[in-house]
Write an enzyme that holds these catalytic residues in place. Structure first.
Site, mmCIF file in Angstrom:
data_model
loop_
_atom_site.group_PDB
_atom_site.id
_atom_site.type_symbol
_atom_site.label_atom_id
_atom_site.label_comp_id
_atom_site.label_asym_id
_atom_site.label_seq_id
_atom_site.Cartn_x
_atom_site.Cartn_y
_atom_site.Cartn_z
ATOM 1 N N HIS A 55 0.583 3.241 8.470
ATOM 2 C CA HIS A 55 -0.440 4.071 9.105
ATOM 3 C C HIS A 55 0.246 5.145 9.937
ATOM 4 C CE1 HIS A 55 -3.954 1.801 7.929
ATOM 5 N NE2 HIS A 55 -3.374 0.677 8.303
ATOM 6 N N ASP B 254 -8.827 -5.055 -2.461
ATOM 7 C CA ASP B 254 -8.135 -5.431 -1.223
ATOM 8 C C ASP B 254 -8.677 -4.732 0.007
ATOM 9 O OD1 ASP B 254 -5.810 -6.792 0.079
ATOM 10 O OD2 ASP B 254 -5.473 -4.743 0.718
ATOM 11 N N HIS C 135 -2.572 -12.711 1.174
ATOM 12 C CA HIS C 135 -2.274 -13.010 2.586
ATOM 13 C C HIS C 135 -3.041 -14.196 3.176
ATOM 14 C CE1 HIS C 135 -5.672 -10.331 2.616
ATOM 15 N NE2 HIS C 135 -4.952 -9.227 2.576
ATOM 16 N N HIS D 293 0.868 -1.191 0.000
ATOM 17 C CA HIS D 293 0.000 0.000 0.000
ATOM 18 C C HIS D 293 0.897 1.231 0.000
ATOM 19 C CE1 HIS D 293 -3.682 -2.327 0.877
ATOM 20 N NE2 HIS D 293 -2.829 -3.132 1.507
ATOM 21 N N ASP E 266 2.178 -7.063 2.330
ATOM 22 C CA ASP E 266 0.980 -6.290 2.694
ATOM 23 C C ASP E 266 1.405 -5.035 3.464
ATOM 24 O OD1 ASP E 266 -1.595 -5.413 2.990
ATOM 25 O OD2 ASP E 266 -2.233 -7.007 4.340
ATOM 26 N N ASN F 53 -6.573 0.677 -2.921
ATOM 27 C CA ASN F 53 -7.367 1.397 -1.911
ATOM 28 C C ASN F 53 -6.748 2.742 -1.525
ATOM 29 O OD1 ASN F 53 -5.273 0.194 -0.441
ATOM 30 N ND2 ASN F 53 -6.547 -0.290 1.329
ATOM 31 N N HIS G 254 -8.891 -10.640 -1.407
ATOM 32 C CA HIS G 254 -8.755 -10.556 0.057
ATOM 33 C C HIS G 254 -9.879 -11.447 0.577
ATOM 34 C CE1 HIS G 254 -8.245 -8.129 3.927
ATOM 35 N NE2 HIS G 254 -9.330 -8.837 4.148
HETATM 36 O O1 DOR Z 1 -4.120 -5.063 7.509
HETATM 37 C C1 DOR Z 1 -4.525 -4.609 6.459
HETATM 38 N N1 DOR Z 1 -4.284 -3.338 6.096
HETATM 39 N N2 DOR Z 1 -5.240 -5.389 5.658
HETATM 40 C C2 DOR Z 1 -5.844 -4.925 4.578
HETATM 41 O O2 DOR Z 1 -6.466 -5.670 3.905
HETATM 42 C C3 DOR Z 1 -5.766 -3.491 4.222
HETATM 43 C C4 DOR Z 1 -4.550 -2.875 4.774
HETATM 44 C C5 DOR Z 1 -4.560 -1.374 4.705
HETATM 45 O O3 DOR Z 1 -4.902 -0.814 3.650
HETATM 46 O O4 DOR Z 1 -4.199 -0.749 5.705
#
Ligand code: DOR
Length: 434
Positions: free
Chosen positions: A310, A153, A233, A63, A306, A95, A180
């Protein structure tokens, strides 16, 4: 770009090679592999002192958060994290904000990657508009713009008829659909794996059946349509069983597993550590063992991180409210070398295959081998490199890892993208040498 890599242990699973030798990259492509290669005049040479020279590692599940959530990550910071972690290519999930469901967004990602990317970037387009699971995105337009696969996803396509249509279209464009696999109704409200630990902690669980049900459905739809489905995953023993059986029957399915699902169990949640919260959740010891076996026997084709950066504020809250996900680009290779190969008995060539040939095949990407004519991408590993994971030093903007403080022996030493050195001994080109 030209480069001669000398004095390596060349491990190229696609060509069954594990031998001392050199790799010559000319004009950004692999030109020759073999012992004692002469350097053409003017070609820079690097002596790697017997370190492992492998095809460039590919992470098919990342991501990058741009466009829209640049406070979490950007294409520039995410690809720098990839280079630092030994990856030469990443495929980025749809996403973003806006969602990558149009040519405009794909174009933007590719332009930004060209301008500021430290490694190759392959966008993945959405299956449905806005990831809403209601109507299909413009799958043809996305493929034409450069998307290498489709995925909603994090927001599984629950409507089976819609997914069937997506698979039928995807086949026409020669792209796989990435699933997913998590039944949203069973997962709703859960914050961790449903089992002994969740009961002990009094936290709402997500049963393993949520994954099993969706993998079973996805296998059935791959069989019905003949379109490749890739399960993202994989985290449960049951999902592994279903994949193994489907593959044996010739159904076009593939699977990936993350380092965290290979190395951690739901016990990691005992301290209510939000860095151990992700979707799918960390599972039981039995599930971890099944995933490890499946990685070794090839039921699981690829390791993918993955990588889900954040902000601090998304994670420094109660477990119930914390965002799902962990960063992985800068820890995956070192953790796998240490805990799967050095301490886990996995053969080095197999690990390299799951970072190279496997992921390249899943998404039909260039590279994954040192076959002459292919991209001059290399990941050079130092099997003796000792370090402790220190999130404060990540190039990623995300610090959300449950692996902070873990000791590693072995890691990436040099990353080469198209003959250009993108990381050397822990430093990126613009960071210079101290
Ligand atoms: O842990 C996750 N974070 N799983 C996901 O499917 C999405 C991802 C995210 O975009 O933060």
């Amino acid at each position: 770009m030209n480069l001669l890599v000398r004095n390596g242990r060349v491990v190229d699973p696609a060509n069954g090679l594990d031998a001392p030798g050199d790799v010559l990259v000319l004009d950004g492509r692999v030109a020759r592999v073999g012992p004692g290669l002469p350097a053409p005049p003017g070609t820079p040479a690097v002596d790697v002192g017997g370190r492992v020279v492998a095809p460039g590692f590919i992470d098919i599940h990342v991501h990058l958060r741009e466009p829209g959530e640049e406070y979490k990550e950007t294409i520039a910071s995410g690809t720098r994290a990839a280079a630092a972690g030994g990856f030469t290519s990443v495929a980025c999930m749809a996403n973003t904000r806006p969602v990558n469901d149009t040519r405009a967004v794909t174009d933007y990602i590719l332009a930004e990657a060209r301008a500021r990317g430290a490694v190759r970037v392959y966008p993945i387009g959405a299956v449905t508009r806005g990831l809403e699971g209601r109507e299909l995105a413009e799958l043809g337009e996305l493929a034409e713009a450069g998307c290498v696969g489709y995925s909603d996803d994090g927001r599984p396509v629950m409507n089976s008829a819609l997914l069937r249509r997506a698979l039928e279209y995807a086949q026409a464009f020669g792209r796989p659909v990435i699933s997913h696999a998590e039944d949203a109704s069973l997962a709703e409200g859960g914050v961790m794996h449903e089992g002994f630990v969740s009961t002990d902690l009094g936290l709402a669980g997500i049963p393993a059946a949520a994954e099993e049900i969706m993998v079973a459905r996805d296998v059935a739809l791959a069989e019905l349509t003949g379109t490749p489905v890739h399960i993202a995953h994989v985290s449960t023993a049951a999902a592994v069983r279903l994949l193994r059986d489907a593959k044996a029957r010739g159904v076009p399915v593939t699977g990936e597993v993350t380092p965290h699902h290979l190395l951690l169990t739901d016990e990691a949640l005992r301290s209510y550590d939000t860095h151990a919260k992700m979707a799918p959740p960390l599972r039981s010891k039995r599930d971890v063992e099944a995933c490890r076996e499946a990685l070794a026997d090839g039921t699981l084709d690829a390791i993918a991180t993955d990588h889900a950066p954040h902000a601090l504020t998304d994670k420094e809250v109660e477990l119930d409210h914390a965002a799902n996900g962990v960063v992985g680009l800068e820890t995956a290779v070192a953790l796998c070398l240490t805990h799967l190969v050095r301490d886990g008995g996995l053969d080095l060539a197999t690990l390299i295959a799951r970072f190279t040939t496997g992921p390249a095949r899943v998404l039909g990407l260039p590279g994954g081998s040192l076959t002459p004519g292919g991209p001059g991408d290399l990941t050079i590993l130092d099997l003796g490199r000792e370090h402790v994971v220190d999130p404060a030093r990540f190039r990623s903007k995300g610090r959300n890892t449950p692996f902070g403080g873990w000791r590693c022996v072995g890691g990436p030493w040099m990353t080469v993208v198209g003959g250009r050195v993108a990381m050397h001994d822990g430093r990126l080109p613009e960071e210079g040498r101290s």
